[in-house]
Design an enzyme around this catalytic site. Structure first.
Site, PDB file in Angstrom:
ATOM      1  N   ASP A  54      -1.226  12.841   5.073  1.00 44.76           N
ATOM      2  CA  ASP A  54      -2.403  11.976   5.159  1.00 44.76           C
ATOM      3  C   ASP A  54      -3.519  12.211   6.104  1.00 44.76           C
ATOM      4  O   ASP A  54      -3.083  12.725   7.222  1.00 44.76           O
ATOM      5  CB  ASP A  54      -1.940  10.620   5.649  1.00 44.76           C
ATOM      6  CG  ASP A  54      -0.539  10.165   4.824  1.00 44.76           C
ATOM      7  OD1 ASP A  54      -0.161  10.793   4.169  1.00 44.76           O
ATOM      8  OD2 ASP A  54       0.026   8.769   5.037  1.00 44.76           O
ATOM      9  N   GLU A 236       1.521   1.769   0.921  1.00 42.15           N
ATOM     10  CA  GLU A 236       1.197   2.488   2.057  1.00 42.15           C
ATOM     11  C   GLU A 236      -0.270   2.441   2.315  1.00 42.15           C
ATOM     12  O   GLU A 236      -0.970   2.225   1.388  1.00 42.15           O
ATOM     13  CB  GLU A 236       1.949   3.939   1.944  1.00 42.15           C
ATOM     14  CG  GLU A 236       3.162   3.944   1.454  1.00 42.15           C
ATOM     15  CD  GLU A 236       3.781   5.407   1.491  1.00 42.15           C
ATOM     16  OE1 GLU A 236       4.749   5.584   2.126  1.00 42.15           O
ATOM     17  OE2 GLU A 236       3.269   6.217   0.856  1.00 42.15           O
TER      18      GLU A 236
END
Ligand code: FRU
Length: 499
Positions: A54, A236
């Protein structure tokens, strides 16, 4: 021969010339050195070495875009997470800096965000220096192993040198886990109207909003989404921000989801509605996807970019991110994209297009070739196409190894598709050789379509960015041949490599 067909042949002939004979895009590639390995993206951020997932802590400050990222600096698969760090002046050229945050006794450094604390609400500022504050998840692997529920907690770090070096707050964690196994990825923003910080947190199958006057003390405001949106996996990496359309402000709530994406595995959904400082109220109950492809995940936006909203995603999918066949480094980011709103009959949607800064790396004419930049390598280019609604059209990218990637539109299904079943190496995961589909959201005829090809990825921005698909690929050689079916190229623009 009818004239249309003749016209197409002419276009195809000229394309072969552009891609095949140009010295700038010849197949002779510089395979020496870092950033020039097989499959290495040339116009996308990828880490010098090792693993990345990420994007984190994205914040713009004093003319510099900071990009932190989930980093495992000792291997090419996911491991104990650090925050890697890179900076850019133009969102295109990136310079990797030393690791910003290391794991500690409270755990690994999972995803999160960073803010400019201009009013020094946190008190971290000293001698008039504005503190940058990072808010991230501490993930304790020992508690997790011991079967406890509370192994994810939110913590702070601050920087007093404009984001270059960071100190963890001695009072961590600042937001303690209430007993939820998934309690992570804080995205924090300053809510101007209420003069308070708002944290958007992913809490298993919903979002929890918290507020704070000082980034250290957090109060729960509300929950959102248990019964809305896609729930094929865990929620998420959320994001919440305002976007204007015709002078009216709307709020966009991004929620990444893994698995459960429209083409399997990880993907980014979003909601549009209103946020009043306590509660997010969506306009409708529809599930919207920011990118329908298989390979955009954990995407969120930069803080502090004024009226622009700039988005960046991780260009992979948890289905096979640990197995993709690169050596020395693994995974990359999407191209940074600017988000805006558009209206359709059934409501508002978010449009994404590559940021305008991409124009700076266009290699328009050979005489534009700037000596200070490395010679353009084959395999990175932008294609602008005109598309007509009622046609089965396709663009076939191929190479001399007989590998091909087909991007097209199926008029019966009213869907775009990317077929990578014969695109190159696909054997590393059963989930990889696939055809991904995306609905056409727009009714506009003759719209423009943009394709960004970069050796091991393709990003499709159809209908001027109304439907977006990202796909990674692993061809033995970059695709340097294009065949077109029922579609016209407006421009083919080779791009400078950024490294
Ligand atoms: C999303 C994610 C986050 C987490 C991070 C760990 O890809 O699972 O929820 O913070 O990756 O690396």
């Amino acid at each position: 021969m009818n004239t249309k067909f003749k016209e197409r042949l002419l276009i195809m002939a000229s394309l072969t010339v552009i891609l095949g004979n140009s010295p700038l895009l010849s197949e002779a590639q510089d395979t020496s050195g870092i950033y020039h390995e097989e499959y290495r993206p040339q116009v996308h951020f990828s880490p010098k070495a090792h693993w990345v997932n990420d994007p984190n802590g994205m914040v713009y400050f004093k003319g510099t875009y900071h990009l932190f990222f989930q980093d495992y600096p000792k291997g090419t698969t996911w491991g104990p997470m650090h925050w890697g760090h890179a900076i850019s002046k133009d969102l295109m050229h990136w310079k990797e800096l030393p690791i910003a945050l290391y794991p500690d006794s409270l755990g690994y450094i999972f995803s999160g965000s960073a803010v400019i604390d201009s009013n020094n609400t946190s008190g971290f500022g000293k001698n008039g220096k504005i503190p940058l504050v990072a808010i991230f998840t501490h993930h304790d692997p020992q508690l997790e192993k011991a079967g406890k529920e509370n192994y994810q907690n939110e913590s702070l770090a601050y920087s007093l040198d404009d984001g270059y070096t960071w100190t963890k707050y001695a009072g961590n964690p600042v937001l303690k886990n209430p007993g939820l196994r998934d309690f992570r990825d804080p995205k924090v923003m300053w809510y101007v109207k209420g003069k308070k910080w708002i944290m958007t947190l992913a809490t298993k199958d919903h979002i929890t909003f918290y507020s704070s006057p000082d980034l250290k003390n957090w109060k729960k405001e509300s929950e959102f989404g248990k019964d809305l949106g896609a729930h094929g996996g865990v929620w998420e990496c959320p994001d919440l921000f305002p976007l204007k359309l015709n002078e009216k402000t709307y709020w966009v709530l991004i929620v990444n989801l893994n698995p459960g994406g429209p083409n399997g595995g990880s993907a980014t959904q979003y909601f549009i509605g209103d946020f009043d400082g306590t509660t997010f109220s969506p306009n409708d109950g529809k599930t919207r996807w920011l990118d329908y492809g298989t390979d955009e995940y954990a995407g969120v936006t930069w803080n502090n970019t004024g009226n622009r909203r700039i988005f960046l995603g991780w260009m992979s999918n948890w289905q096979y991110a640990n197995q993709v066949p690169t050596k020395g480094w693994r995974n990359a980011m999407t191209i940074p994209r600017e988000l805006t709103l558009f209206k359709e009959k059934d409501g508002l949607y978010v449009r994404s297009l590559p940021v305008k800064e991409i124009n700076a790396i266009e290699l328009k004419k050979p005489q534009d070739h700037r000596p200070e930049l490395p010679k353009a390598l084959p395999g990175q280019y932008l294609i602008k196409l005109k598309t007509k609604r009622l046609a089965d059209y396709s663009i076939i990218l191929s190479n001399s190894a007989n590998e091909k990637l087909i991007i097209g539109f199926d008029k019966v299904k009213d869907q775009y598709f990317i077929d990578r079943t014969k695109s190159g190496r696909t054997d590393f995961s059963g989930n990889f050789p696939s055809i991904a589909y995306a609905p056409r959201l727009s009714d506009v005829n003759n719209s423009e379509m943009l394709l960004l090809v970069d050796r091991s990825s393709v990003e499709l921005f159809a209908d001027d960015g109304r439907t977006v698909m990202t796909s990674i690929v692993f061809p033995a050689k970059p695709y340097n041949h294009i065949d077109l079916k029922l579609v016209k190229i407006i421009q083919l623009i080779p791009l400078y490599g950024i490294w």
